[in-house]
Motif scaffolding. Structure first.
Motif, PDB file in Angstrom:
ATOM      1  N   LEU A 136       0.884  -1.171   0.000  1.00 25.92           N
ATOM      2  CA  LEU A 136       0.000   0.000   0.000  1.00 25.92           C
ATOM      3  C   LEU A 136       0.917   1.215   0.000  1.00 25.92           C
ATOM      4  N   ALA A 137       1.127   1.739  -1.182  1.00 25.74           N
ATOM      5  CA  ALA A 137       2.154   2.765  -1.355  1.00 25.74           C
ATOM      6  C   ALA A 137       1.610   4.176  -1.180  1.00 25.74           C
ATOM      7  N   GLY A 138       2.533   5.111  -1.063  1.00 22.71           N
ATOM      8  CA  GLY A 138       2.159   6.514  -1.003  1.00 22.71           C
ATOM      9  C   GLY A 138       2.066   7.081  -2.413  1.00 22.71           C
ATOM     10  N   PRO A 139       1.755   8.346  -2.523  1.00 25.40           N
ATOM     11  CA  PRO A 139       1.620   8.977  -3.846  1.00 25.40           C
ATOM     12  C   PRO A 139       2.967   8.961  -4.563  1.00 25.40           C
ATOM     13  N   GLY A 160      -2.119   5.035  -2.052  1.00 26.03           N
ATOM     14  CA  GLY A 160      -2.887   5.912  -1.188  1.00 26.03           C
ATOM     15  C   GLY A 160      -2.235   7.276  -1.196  1.00 26.03           C
ATOM     16  N   ASP A 161      -2.627   8.108  -0.269  1.00 27.97           N
ATOM     17  CA  ASP A 161      -2.044   9.454  -0.219  1.00 27.97           C
ATOM     18  C   ASP A 161      -1.448   9.729   1.153  1.00 27.97           C
ATOM     19  N   TRP A 162      -1.066   8.709   1.854  1.00 35.43           N
ATOM     20  CA  TRP A 162      -0.462   8.749   3.183  1.00 35.43           C
ATOM     21  C   TRP A 162      -1.496   8.797   4.297  1.00 35.43           C
ATOM     22  N   ARG A 204      -7.388   7.720   5.852  1.00 37.03           N
ATOM     23  CA  ARG A 204      -8.565   7.631   4.996  1.00 37.03           C
ATOM     24  C   ARG A 204      -8.256   6.876   3.715  1.00 37.03           C
ATOM     25  N   SER A 205      -7.130   7.231   3.095  1.00 37.38           N
ATOM     26  CA  SER A 205      -6.800   6.579   1.832  1.00 37.38           C
ATOM     27  C   SER A 205      -6.539   5.093   2.050  1.00 37.38           C
ATOM     28  N   GLY A 206      -5.908   4.759   3.161  1.00 35.63           N
ATOM     29  CA  GLY A 206      -5.672   3.341   3.428  1.00 35.63           C
ATOM     30  C   GLY A 206      -6.995   2.600   3.582  1.00 35.63           C
ATOM     31  N   GLN A 244      -0.114   5.525   9.127  1.00 36.21           N
ATOM     32  CA  GLN A 244      -1.480   6.042   8.988  1.00 36.21           C
ATOM     33  C   GLN A 244      -2.300   5.188   8.027  1.00 36.21           C
ATOM     34  N   MET A 245      -1.705   4.891   6.902  1.00 30.60           N
ATOM     35  CA  MET A 245      -2.449   4.076   5.935  1.00 30.60           C
ATOM     36  C   MET A 245      -2.705   2.686   6.502  1.00 30.60           C
TER      37      MET A 245
END
Lengths: 371, 371
Positions: free
Chosen positions: B223-226, B256-258, B261-263, B285-286
């Motif tokens: 589950l990566a960041g942007p 996700g976006d860090w 919520r995105s996670g 966070q994710m």
DNA sequence: GACCAACTTGTTACCGGTCACATTCGGGAT
DNA sequence: ATCCCGAATGTGACCGGTAACAAGTTGGTC
């Protein structure tokens, strides 16, 4: 949008110069008259004057927005300014005027949500007013730290100082300090008091207690912060007041230290027979710890027990279960603090500000009281 | 110890003066010679000189630590200094020397754990070297913001600039900027690469994958960041490398976006038949959001699926369940960045630094692979 | 064309340290 | 006592803006 992280690199470097010999240099026009962007000393007002064949004062007047400059003259100044990539030297300016456009913010625990948001708001407000916010993050625990910080502050002439004191210790230290400049000592915004101008029960601490009462809860436990923090005291007081106002029963106050760990430990250490049906934590982190501890005790949230927090940190909406909490507008607090300070600097009365009111955010960590 | 919050107050105020007529004033000794702490202009080096009946230069020499001052003279200076509560005016000093003892730090997302910790480390290192760190927190999203910040930076003469770029966009903007002073552009510290000097698998990203492999996991989801963030790319790359090195299978990368919520959303949106048995989130966070989403899908962690994060934010130890993660030393990154900058300012080679290595922190969110 | 007021522009000094150089002081040798 | 030399201290200028005041221009009027 916000990232959860943002670390550093092996370090790209960059030199503080640029090749851009695009402009003409007046030969022999003074010592400098360097080409724009060259690595030599930055252009001064006199360099510009020489190039524009006017006096430095004329350049100064132009920079001050003075209207009475003949168009022809003005044009030469504009050109010289651009050619030399003139940037005013704020150091020199503040030396003569005695005023700087920098505000010092003394704070600490910058890695925490509240303080960092407050700083964010303060920085915004400062920038909007043309100031720069110099953040001096103190390392508490070191008693000499505050003294050194004060020393620093008095030397870097600042337009004012924003002292963000969270604990009594800091408030006291700041209060005793002689900043030599306008200072605004900000402590805890007491926005939870139930005797607030706003009588609405739909917002603020009363709303939270009202929410719990509506779910059938009677006995509540307050998981408070360290009592040396004014925020902790205010929240505890607001809790007691609101509880009494609703005819509920406070099952006492347990003290944590704001961390999730402390919330976990306090709740874990409770005797097996919990008398209360809801825990009102003074911040979201402690609520998080409480959630974990309750789970380990085999208690379900919210079926067996309800939990609430305060702050509404971004993660709170994704706790398991998502946390019912009071949203606090830290950014506004920071902005307001700066505005007060600016008023003080300008020696005018600060604008009356609206009461900051925390908003109840109901999520799944609260439910009907058991049995 | 750290608080979860620290809001502000209704505003105690304090004046920048003090009553303390404790010292003697030499009558008629110059224009000023004000009593200590009085509200008049602060004492200058010349005021001190007048009171001590020496030249300003002698006072200056004393302040510089010059040894060759006769004891009698020295004593008079010391007394005058104390009597007038002299504080050097750093503005004046940096005007002549052309050097200031201030470092500007351009950053953003200061309310996030990583950046704020980096700043904390940077502030420490700067202070240790006698510098003050001026934090300029940028509000991304506003394209003009960076330009204005650069304008600000070039005007407040700083000894150097620390540009902390997290995203490609910022790195590019900083790279194109002409700071006019030594600058150090720091991006993502690539401490996860598996081709690191250290071949140990007990630390760093390989340790994390090793941990999962040891628990019997074969198929993993990252589950990566942007991807505009260098940190996200580095972590994703390290993931792929480590997975390949262990003969495991990457079940793809979700972005996700860090945020939590995105996670949550990414994991919630996955088809019902998950092919993997573990989720490796690029930050805590994710991972938190993932935990919630998994719970809502009826999946238990770690019995049905394992989850890991990166960063080891303080709350991670109290997620439900506590999160297995990689601890990253952001403070050290910040400190190191400042040291590099200081080296650049002093025009010397920076000290070689040890590789920063993240530490595996195994908690309860990882367990034996299902079936 | 002279004269005065208003408008433009220039001159000089200053902010508070620092630097380069000049001057005075003190004590030993003669 | 005199001379000398290094040690101790003083003088003046400068950094880059700003402020107060002076000087030079311009234009209108008679």
């Amino acid at each position: 949008m916000p990232p959860g992280t943002a670390p550093l690199d092996t370090g790209e470097t960059q030199d503080a110069r640029r090749e851009d010999p695009s402009s003409e240099v007046t030969p022999g026009a003074g010592t400098v008259a360097t080409t724009a962007g060259e690595l030599g000393r930055p252009a001064t007002i006199r360099d510009v004057a020489a190039l524009a064949r006017v006096s430095h004062q004329t350049v100064h007047r132009f920079l001050q927005g003075y209207e009475g400059i003949r168009p022809a003259t003005r044009e030469r100044v504009v050109e010289a300014l651009a050619a030399l990539e003139y940037r005013p030297n704020l150091t020199a300016r503040s030396l003569t005027t005695g005023r700087s456009m920098r505000i010092g913010a003394l704070t600490h625990e910058l890695d925490q949500f509240g303080p960092s948001k407050i700083i964010q708001g303060a920085a915004q407000a400062a920038r909007d007013a043309g100031y720069v916010l110099d953040i001096l993050s103190l390392d508490m625990g070191d008693p000499e730290e505050i003294d050194r910080a004060l020393e620093t502050v008095t030397q870097h002439d600042l337009a004012g100082v924003l002292a963000l004191a969270s604990t009594d210790h800091m408030a006291q230290a700041f209060g005793a300090a002689n900043f030599r400049v306008p200072a605004f000592l900000a402590g805890e915004e007491d926005e939870f008091a139930s005797d607030h101008p706003s009588q609405l029960t739909s917002v603020g601490f009363p709303a939270l207690i009202d929410h719990l009462a509506g779910l059938g809860h009677h006995r509540l436990l307050h998981l408070a912060g360290p009592s040396a923090w004014s925020a902790a005291r205010n929240r505890a007081r607001a809790f007691e007041t609101a509880v009494a106002g609703h005819g509920l029963v406070s099952d006492g106050v347990a003290h944590g230290d704001w961390t999730a760990r402390s919330g976990y430990e306090v709740i874990s250490a409770l005797p097996s027979d919990l008398g209360f049906t809801a825990i009102v934590a003074a911040n979201d982190q402690m609520a998080l710890g409480a959630l974990l501890a309750l789970g380990e005790r085999g208690l379900r949230v919210p079926e067996d027990i309800s939990v609430t927090g305060i702050d509404d940190i971004p993660d709170a909406a994704y706790f398991s279960p998502p946390l019912t909490t009071l949203r606090v507008d830290f950014v506004a607090q920071g902005r307001r603090a700066v505005e007060h300070l600016l008023a003080r600097i300008a020696q005018r009365e600060p604008a009356d500000d609206d009461a900051l009111i925390s908003q109840l955010v109901a999520r799944r960590s609260t439910g009907a009281a058991a049995r």
